[in-house]
Design an enzyme around this catalytic site. Structure first.
Site, PDB file in Angstrom:
ATOM      1  N   CYS A   1      36.568  64.096  33.475  1.00 53.48           N
ATOM      2  CA  CYS A   1      36.738  63.650  32.088  1.00 53.48           C
ATOM      3  C   CYS A   1      35.615  62.731  31.605  1.00 53.48           C
ATOM      4  CB  CYS A   1      38.116  63.013  31.931  1.00 53.48           C
ATOM      5  SG  CYS A   1      38.696  63.034  30.233  1.00 53.48           S
TER       6      CYS A   1
ATOM      7  N   HIS B   1      42.658  65.789  34.974  1.00 51.40           N
ATOM      8  CA  HIS B   1      43.273  64.659  35.675  1.00 51.40           C
ATOM      9  C   HIS B   1      44.512  65.231  36.350  1.00 51.40           C
ATOM     10  CE1 HIS B   1      41.032  61.481  33.553  1.00 51.40           C
ATOM     11  NE2 HIS B   1      41.207  62.156  32.440  1.00 51.40           N
TER      12      HIS B   1
END
Ligand code: GLN
Length: 299
Positions: free
Chosen positions: A102, A200
């Site tokens: 990310c 994630h």
């Protein structure tokens, strides 16, 4: 008295900005790597690299950088470029496995343009760039599944930025979820052995095949092709017999060429991990993918 475990091999992992970039349990990726190594008699040493620390590529076998909100990303962006950029580039060009999640993924590409405030310059490891189209733009939030290496990867994404790939190859094709930009079904990026992704979740606990892929790359790079089942201590739940059975079962598969052959890792009992993986696929309505994952990886 508990016996001290002896290790036949060691992997040293550089964990970048463990205090600033650790969203949604990104640290769980490291716990997974450590456990999967330990069960095979491999030591995983973790070295935290914070602001101001230089990165000497020769000291590491693998790098990890997690995600963060814009306000956490901005202060590390400059440091990443100034103190660690050259070291990371050298490591990547020398085929070190790198996992960037990310915010970390965004900073390993050319730049991140936040909704407000100045651009954050990235390292350009991935030929890709990220732009947040403004405070009114909806975030890409939710569970996500993608196709990777003929299998699935699952995770959870939450990002405002949209990433566009130049020449970088995507990590996979989005099956459900947003991915890089909610437009082109690409997710993540690959350059050499560096992997960028929005997943994630944490990513590796639910994707043991991807965790092993990274471990295998690190072992291959450090110890070469001689890594075999026999050379790894058989400290695995089901023992070497299970490993042998899996090998025999898979002997009818077409062998990959030597160049892409990763070292063999003793299979572990990943029943729980694959149940977690399949439950995300189920939740996303990907029922046949869930069944396939469970079938393929049944202990
Ligand atoms: N700040 C970035 C974005 O929202 C990254 C977020 C994250 O790491 N989860 O696009």
């Amino acid at each position: 008295m508990a016996e001290k475990q002896t290790y036949s091999q060691t992997i040293t992992l550089g964990h970048l900005y463990p205090d600033q970039l650790n969203l949604y349990g990104d640290r769980g990726n490291i716990l997974t790597l450590r456990r999967r190594c330990q069960l095979r008699g491999i030591e995983l040493r973790v070295v935290g690299l914070g602001v101001g620390d230089a990165l000497a590529p020769d000291e590491y076998d693998m790098l990890f950088i997690g995600g963060g909100q814009d306000k956490e990303q901005a202060p590390v962006a400059q440091d990443l470029y100034d103190s660690k950029g050259i070291g990371i580039w050298a490591a990547v060009e020398d085929d070190m496995p790198v996992l960037a999640v990310c915010g970390g993924f965004q900073l390993l590409a050319h730049y991140y343009r936040p909704a407000e405030g100045p651009d954050m310059r990235g390292l350009g490891v991935f030929d890709a760039w990220t732009e947040h189209k403004g405070p009114q733009t909806t975030r890409c939030i939710g569970d996500i599944a993608l196709r990777w290496n003929n299998q699935t990867l699952v995770g959870f994404e939450n990002h405002g930025g949209r990433t566009y790939l130049g020449t970088a190859k995507p990590l996979g094709k989005v099956l459900k979820g947003f991915g890089n930009n909610a437009e082109d079904q690409t997710e993540g990026a690959i350059y050499r052995n560096a992997y960028g992704t929005y997943l994630h979740g944490s990513l590796l606990p639910k994707n043991p095949h991807f965790a092993d892929h990274l471990i295998a790359l690190a072992l291959q790079r450090k110890y070469g092709q001689e890594q075999t089942l026999e050379q790894v201590a058989p400290l695995v739940l089901n023992g070497a017999n299970h490993a042998q059975a899996v090998l025999e079962k898979s002997s009818s598969y077409i062998e990959p060429t030597q160049a892409e052959l990763p070292p063999l890792l003793i299979p572990l009992d990943d029943t729980l991990e694959w149940e977690a993986h399949a439950s995300i696929l189920e939740r996303l309505g990907l029922h046949s993918e869930a069944a396939k994952a469970l079938r393929t990886h049944k202990g």
